[in-house]
Every structure is written in structure tokens, then in C-alpha cells.
Design a protein around this motif. Sequence first.
Motif, PDB file in Angstrom:
ATOM      1  N   UNK A 182     -11.879   9.070   5.511  1.00 56.62           N
ATOM      2  CA  UNK A 182     -10.449   9.331   5.370  1.00 56.62           C
ATOM      3  C   UNK A 182      -9.622   8.433   6.291  1.00 56.62           C
ATOM      4  N   UNK A 183     -10.113   8.218   7.503  1.00 58.39           N
ATOM      5  CA  UNK A 183      -9.417   7.340   8.439  1.00 58.39           C
ATOM      6  C   UNK A 183      -9.395   5.903   7.918  1.00 58.39           C
ATOM      7  N   UNK A 184     -10.522   5.462   7.360  1.00 59.65           N
ATOM      8  CA  UNK A 184     -10.594   4.099   6.840  1.00 59.65           C
ATOM      9  C   UNK A 184      -9.684   3.914   5.625  1.00 59.65           C
ATOM     10  N   UNK A 185      -9.576   4.956   4.786  1.00 56.78           N
ATOM     11  CA  UNK A 185      -8.669   4.885   3.638  1.00 56.78           C
ATOM     12  C   UNK A 185      -7.218   4.766   4.105  1.00 56.78           C
ATOM     13  N   UNK A 186      -6.872   5.500   5.153  1.00 53.48           N
ATOM     14  CA  UNK A 186      -5.517   5.411   5.710  1.00 53.48           C
ATOM     15  C   UNK A 186      -5.268   4.023   6.288  1.00 53.48           C
ATOM     16  N   UNK A 187      -6.308   3.465   6.935  1.00 53.77           N
ATOM     17  CA  UNK A 187      -6.177   2.101   7.468  1.00 53.77           C
ATOM     18  C   UNK A 187      -5.916   1.114   6.335  1.00 53.77           C
ATOM     19  N   UNK A 188      -6.647   1.272   5.236  1.00 53.14           N
ATOM     20  CA  UNK A 188      -6.476   0.376   4.090  1.00 53.14           C
ATOM     21  C   UNK A 188      -5.063   0.489   3.512  1.00 53.14           C
ATOM     22  N   UNK A 189      -4.569   1.732   3.396  1.00 55.59           N
ATOM     23  CA  UNK A 189      -3.215   1.941   2.870  1.00 55.59           C
ATOM     24  C   UNK A 189      -2.177   1.285   3.769  1.00 55.59           C
ATOM     25  N   UNK A 190      -2.348   1.430   5.091  1.00 55.00           N
ATOM     26  CA  UNK A 190      -1.416   0.803   6.022  1.00 55.00           C
ATOM     27  C   UNK A 190      -1.465  -0.717   5.915  1.00 55.00           C
ATOM     28  N   UNK A 191      -2.690  -1.260   5.762  1.00 54.73           N
ATOM     29  CA  UNK A 191      -2.838  -2.712   5.650  1.00 54.73           C
ATOM     30  C   UNK A 191      -2.161  -3.242   4.379  1.00 54.73           C
ATOM     31  N   UNK A 192      -2.326  -2.480   3.278  1.00 54.17           N
ATOM     32  CA  UNK A 192      -1.687  -2.888   2.015  1.00 54.17           C
ATOM     33  C   UNK A 192      -0.172  -2.841   2.149  1.00 54.17           C
ATOM     34  N   UNK A 193       0.302  -1.762   2.785  1.00 54.43           N
ATOM     35  CA  UNK A 193       1.754  -1.616   2.968  1.00 54.43           C
ATOM     36  C   UNK A 193       2.302  -2.735   3.847  1.00 54.43           C
ATOM     37  N   UNK A 194       1.581  -3.042   4.924  1.00 59.90           N
ATOM     38  CA  UNK A 194       2.000  -4.118   5.830  1.00 59.90           C
ATOM     39  C   UNK A 194       2.013  -5.455   5.109  1.00 59.90           C
ATOM     40  N   UNK A 195       0.954  -5.697   4.293  1.00 63.12           N
ATOM     41  CA  UNK A 195       0.885  -6.957   3.548  1.00 63.12           C
ATOM     42  C   UNK A 195       2.015  -7.054   2.530  1.00 63.12           C
ATOM     43  N   UNK A 196       2.351  -5.933   1.904  1.00 58.51           N
ATOM     44  CA  UNK A 196       3.443  -5.933   0.920  1.00 58.51           C
ATOM     45  C   UNK A 196       4.781  -6.243   1.584  1.00 58.51           C
ATOM     46  N   UNK A 197       5.001  -5.627   2.741  1.00 58.21           N
ATOM     47  CA  UNK A 197       6.250  -5.877   3.469  1.00 58.21           C
ATOM     48  C   UNK A 197       6.327  -7.343   3.898  1.00 58.21           C
ATOM     49  N   UNK A 198       5.191  -7.847   4.409  1.00 64.09           N
ATOM     50  CA  UNK A 198       5.163  -9.242   4.852  1.00 64.09           C
ATOM     51  C   UNK A 198       5.417 -10.181   3.676  1.00 64.09           C
ATOM     52  N   UNK A 199       4.810  -9.849   2.512  1.00 61.29           N
ATOM     53  CA  UNK A 199       5.019 -10.672   1.318  1.00 61.29           C
ATOM     54  C   UNK A 199       6.467 -10.648   0.871  1.00 61.29           C
TER      55      UNK A 199
END
Length: 220
Positions: A182-199
Motif C-alpha cells: 500500500x505504501x509503494x502504491x501511494x509512492x507510485x501515485x505521488x510520482x505520477x502526480x509529480x511527473x504530470x505537474x512537471x510535464x
Amino acid sequence: TETPNPKTLEEEIREENMKAFSNINPRAAAQETEANEDNNPFFGLFDNRVSLPSYLMDSEVVAAKEGFVLSKETLPKVTNNWKVERDKALIEKRQPNFALKFVYCWTLLKSEYIPERNLGKKIMLELIEKDGYEHIDECIYILAHSCYIGGEKNEARQHCETLLRMRPDSARALQLHSQIRNLQLKDQERNIETASIAGAVVLGVAGLALALAAGGGKRK
């Protein structure tokens, strides 16, 4: 005469910890640590402390800090117990009592110092892969939990999955594995969100640059 039943792992740990706790207190433990510096090359080298991860629950933080104290107070004793047993077994040409080695590395893995914890991992893996210690599932779970407490989620998950291949019905391994996943899934979601914002920022800057360039061309 009846053959006595073999001791359980819990009985072995309790017995060895009782020995370790005998006549010990924090001040005496600190003094003994200083006295054993010449005999243990690891004393005095540990200045890298574990930074407890933010995902730990309050109860886990409390337990981890209690483990720090336990390790600091008992490590000189359990280190000496294992070394004496190891050397005695070599002289007598027999297998040592690996329960003492287990308690030694278990205590290392409770430490707040990263080098001690890494040493504990190394010794625990020896018990699993080389020594043929009978409580392998306990060793693997302790490794997984120690990695989880230390913020090493990927390694903790790997140990959980190793244990679950051996003991698919291990409730505590299943629970810890679920927590980590569950922690790793949350990390992945945060990474995707961060990448989307950066993009989006990159595209916005590029669009603005094109608009400015086009505007500059019209003025000419």
C-alpha cells in the motif's frame, strides 16, 4: 528417563535476554561499551543513525525507540555471549548454539545505528543461508520488519515474499506485505502526480516561449 522437549524460539530468546539483562542498567552498559572497545572493532564507529520514516504509526515509532534502548543496553552482553560460545565450539569441535548468534544479530537489528543494523542483516543471512538455523521463518520476518522500520520498503517486501513462499499462511508476513504494498502504491501515485505537474509546467513554459516568439515576430 523422558527426553526433554526442545526449547521453543521464544523460550530461547527469553532465556538469553534474561542473561543479557542481568545486573545491567544504561550507565553500566555505557561503561561496559567503553571497556569493550578494544575487543569489538565496531564500537565507536557508528555515527549514522536511522531516520525513522514518516509512514510509521505512532505505536511503531514507540516500539522502534524502545528497541533502540534495548539494543544499546544489551548489545555488549549478547556480543560477548556469542563470541564466547563461538570460540568454545571451535575448541570443542562442535556446532555452536546458534540461538546465541540469533539473539546477537536480533539485537543488532534493533539498533538505532545503521552500521550495526547492516551487520545484523549480514549475520542473519548467515543463519539462514549457511548455518542451517532451524527457525528460518523467524529470521526472515525479523529481516523484513527491520527493513520496514528502517525505511527500506523494497528490501522489506522482498523478504516478506520470500517468507510467504515458505509460509503462505503467515499472518504477520501477509499483514506486513500488505502494508508495504500500500505504501509503494501511494509512492507510485505521488510520482505520477509529480511527473504530470512537471510535464504541465514544461508544456506551459514552452507554450509561453512560442507565444512570445510569435509576438516578437509580428512586431517586426
